[in-house]
Design a protein around this motif. Sequence first.
Motif, mmCIF file in Angstrom:
data_model
loop_
_atom_site.group_PDB
_atom_site.id
_atom_site.type_symbol
_atom_site.label_atom_id
_atom_site.label_comp_id
_atom_site.label_asym_id
_atom_site.label_seq_id
_atom_site.Cartn_x
_atom_site.Cartn_y
_atom_site.Cartn_z
ATOM 1 N N ARG A 120 73.604 7.977 -51.686
ATOM 2 C CA ARG A 120 74.772 7.403 -51.028
ATOM 3 C C ARG A 120 75.989 8.114 -51.574
ATOM 4 N N CYS A 130 77.624 7.243 -44.530
ATOM 5 C CA CYS A 130 77.090 7.853 -45.748
ATOM 6 C C CYS A 130 77.424 7.038 -46.998
ATOM 7 N N THR A 176 76.890 14.887 -52.502
ATOM 8 C CA THR A 176 77.084 15.572 -51.224
ATOM 9 C C THR A 176 76.247 16.851 -51.211
#
Length: 330
Positions: A120, A130, A176
Amino acid sequence: MESLLYTAEVPFEAARRVGRGWHGHSFRLRVRAAPDGGAADPDALADACARVTAPFDYTLLNERLEDPADDRLLDELGRCLRTAGVTPRRLALRSAPDRGVGRGEVDWAWRAFRFEAAHRLPYVPEGHPCGRMHGHGYLVVLEATGADAEGLGAAWAPLGEALDRACLNDFLDNPTSELIAVWLWEQLRPRCPGLTRLHVHETEHSGCTYDGEQHTIWKAQRFEAATCVSGPGNRRGRLHGHGYRLRVHVTAPLDRVLGWTLDYGDVKAAFAPVRQALDHQRLDAIAGLEAGDVASLAAWVARSAHQRLPELHRVDCYERDGVGAIAWPD
């Protein structure tokens, strides 16, 4: 920097004996060439590749080459292309779905690895999907000089064991694609000094490339359209159509708070008007696309998308599997 390259790839089947006995491969030759490189267009480049690989198709490579290893085979195919009048800017050979070699400004080997993981992103705006715990089937591709598939596999093995069926937030605060790439680079470079680039594919439609300094992200797009190519006296001069596939590449500084260059969703939204102008249209009826060919289309898309997406780096445009053009904005 180039402004336009043709690209083509062709498959061929062959057997060989390299170290571990006889076995077979579904090879794939991938070539990029400039418009002045000996091929009139991407179709002509694909035809040249097909002619070059035809003598190797369904053969025992050891009967044609003393050493049929990937790099030797690619060198021979490159020599045959040059003999046929095509000067490639970049050559690559996929010998299996997860590995291959390449020739360009540098010579490299590549290998792909998969892992399944959850994550997450804690710093996205409220309501962003996200921000919820979710997961992906990640694909990581390593490119390195002075390495081979086995060496890349050995370098990756401990990371693959740690990451598969894991939560990436246990390794990174903000996992990310871009920060995963940085973390992987830091872990892998001591084990693989020749590492030059790595690619993190979060989905089949989006991914990130990192070279130790700069990030480039890409987002896949698709549209359906008709066209009629002016000039040639062959079937392309008839009205026909394609399911075009695009990859929109973006290079931008890393946002130190959000941990990405740009949101993949923002890239898709910025590109949407360009896609909508092309989807389910007749391309050769659009101003600037009268030629109807894929190279003109790639250049047109790069110019149009750059106006809406200043961070655009390049656009890959394919009218069929592996055959198309790569364009950079002016």
